[in-house]
Write an enzyme that holds these catalytic residues in place. Structure first.
Site: not given
Length: 182
Positions: A14, A38, A76, A92, A96, A113, A115, A140, A142
């Site tokens: 998609i 999906e 993260a 990271e 960060e 997730s 599901g 750039e 963030e």
């Protein structure tokens, strides 16, 4: 344990974005009927439970468009193609927060997730933190603000709803459990 595997008949792509792709799979269910699934495809991510020598959790505040508000989270980020999770975690943390760690420990790997998405996140504990001389640049698009909090403070933030991010909630509970086990 029963096997409820769903066999993919067809996949329709998609959308292909910078971070995720979307597809719809037609599947055969264990009872022989067909259904649609999906799916969000994600390259994987890491999260870092970074604790300073002063026993403070390193957090970042950033705006999350999906929530339409600021969110307080542990550092993260998304894994790059072919990148090892530990290397992503180290990158990271530095990007960060401006910290590097002498000690790294893998804590857990879990599906965020299952599901609808295949994102897997690798959680690391980083300690013996020290500031880097020259912080690596953020992406750039963030923008983050650094925050450091004691265990009591982050636990209170979690309990009163100031922290709603699942990986950060997991990190706080893990840190609290480590302290209780001492």
């Amino acid at each position: 344990m029963p096997n409820f595997e769903e066999k993919t008949i067809r996949t329709k792509k998609i959308f292909q974005g910078k971070i995720i792709s979307l597809q719809v799979d037609d599947v055969t269910l264990p009872n022989g009927k067909e259904a649609k699934r999906e799916l969000v495809k994600h390259p994987g991510a890491v999260a870092v439970i970074a604790i300073t020598p002063e026993q403070k959790m390193v957090l970042v505040n950033q705006y999350r468009k999906t929530l339409e508000r600021m969110s307080t989270e542990i550092p993260a980020g998304k894994m790059e193609a072919g990148e090892l999770p530990l290397h992503t975690a180290q990158r990271e943390l530095e990007e960060e927060t401006g910290y590097k760690a002498k000690h790294w420990e893998h804590v857990q790997t879990f599906a965020t997730s299952p599901g609808f998405a295949d994102e897997i996140i690798h959680v690391y504990y980083a300690s013996e933190l020290e500031a880097v001389l020259q912080k690596a640049p953020l992406d750039e698009d963030e923008f983050v603000e650094l925050q450091e909090e004691t265990l009591d403070n982050v636990f209170a933030m979690l309990q009163n709803g100031d922290i709603a991010d699942a990986k950060t909630a997991y990190a706080i509970q893990w840190w609290k459990l480590q302290q209780l086990m001492k």
